[in-house]
Write an enzyme that holds these catalytic residues in place. Sequence first.
Site, PDB file in Angstrom:
ATOM      1  N   LYS A   1     -33.145 112.539  85.473  1.00 50.61           N
ATOM      2  CA  LYS A   1     -32.033 112.383  84.489  1.00 50.61           C
ATOM      3  C   LYS A   1     -32.702 111.422  83.339  1.00 50.61           C
ATOM      4  O   LYS A   1     -32.266 110.382  83.281  1.00 50.61           O
ATOM      5  CB  LYS A   1     -30.777 111.916  85.191  1.00 50.61           C
TER       6      LYS A   1
ATOM      7  N   GLU B   1     -27.847 125.668  85.274  1.00 54.25           N
ATOM      8  CA  GLU B   1     -26.914 124.654  85.737  1.00 54.25           C
ATOM      9  C   GLU B   1     -25.755 124.713  84.964  1.00 54.25           C
ATOM     10  O   GLU B   1     -25.750 125.780  84.153  1.00 54.25           O
ATOM     11  CB  GLU B   1     -27.462 123.230  85.708  1.00 54.25           C
TER      12      GLU B   1
ATOM     13  N   THR C   1     -25.154 108.212  86.545  1.00 52.61           N
ATOM     14  CA  THR C   1     -23.901 108.036  86.494  1.00 52.61           C
ATOM     15  C   THR C   1     -23.171 107.996  87.946  1.00 52.61           C
ATOM     16  O   THR C   1     -23.478 109.150  88.708  1.00 52.61           O
ATOM     17  CB  THR C   1     -23.206 109.570  85.751  1.00 52.61           C
TER      18      THR C   1
END
Length: 271
Positions: free
Chosen positions: A142, A175, A29
């Site tokens: 990711k 996270e 992203t």
Amino acid sequence: MAVWVNGVQTDQISALDRGLAYGDGLFATMRVSGSGTILMLEQHLLRLSQGAARIGIKWSPSDMLQAQLQHLAALHPGQCLKLVLTRGCGGRGYQPPQEAKASEIISFSPVPAHYPRWQQQGVALASSEVRLGRQPLLAGIKHLNRLEQVLIRSQALPEWAQDWLVRDSDELIIETSMANLFFVTEEEVLTPAITRAGVAGVTREQVIKALLALGYRVRCCDLDDSVLAQSRHVFLCNSLLGPVNVLRIDQYSYPPFEHTDSMRHMMDMSL
């Protein structure tokens, strides 16, 4: 939402694509600046290439893909660019086909409307009850298997919180549901080690470099809940938000970190 699949503007993809069938792929992203430039494009493509190598997808960003990304970004200034890479079509069964042509899916969408407010006002985090599984073979990249994040975001946040603080199955802080974390103590800046769970974000790497340039000692390490009481400041970052102050985690409160705004400006990530 504008979508391109393998260079063609379409929202159609094969039902046999392994990204759909097994989550067999990766994604990035990225932010497109107001002038139509993709922020940290080289770093995003490098991380995709490294992730592809780790899961055995034969892929590297072609000149044609990079030219298309830059051309489309110029047509979508200030938006969010998502690049999905799958192994491609491969029939039935988990075993990857030896000869598969990777699929490249590009899409653009607006940056969430509340992100400028988060940058200016900071955010608060509540602890999620969902724990991340520990898998060193996938940690850091990711990949498309995001069901843990779906479960996390399916919870209803408390009224005072904007995101979840996420731990792994050993109760280590990893996270948020969508961002990396930094904890500023009296002596150094700590960020969770991403060796068994979590995503090693591209912006995380840039923030570490910025902190080192500012003279801070930065350490990536296992962090348990004791860091919440030890920290003077906390901030998070991802590739859309840049660095953003965390003002509260559960019962703990933190003043803004003095360098968050300047790092965001330096990265051209202010909204």
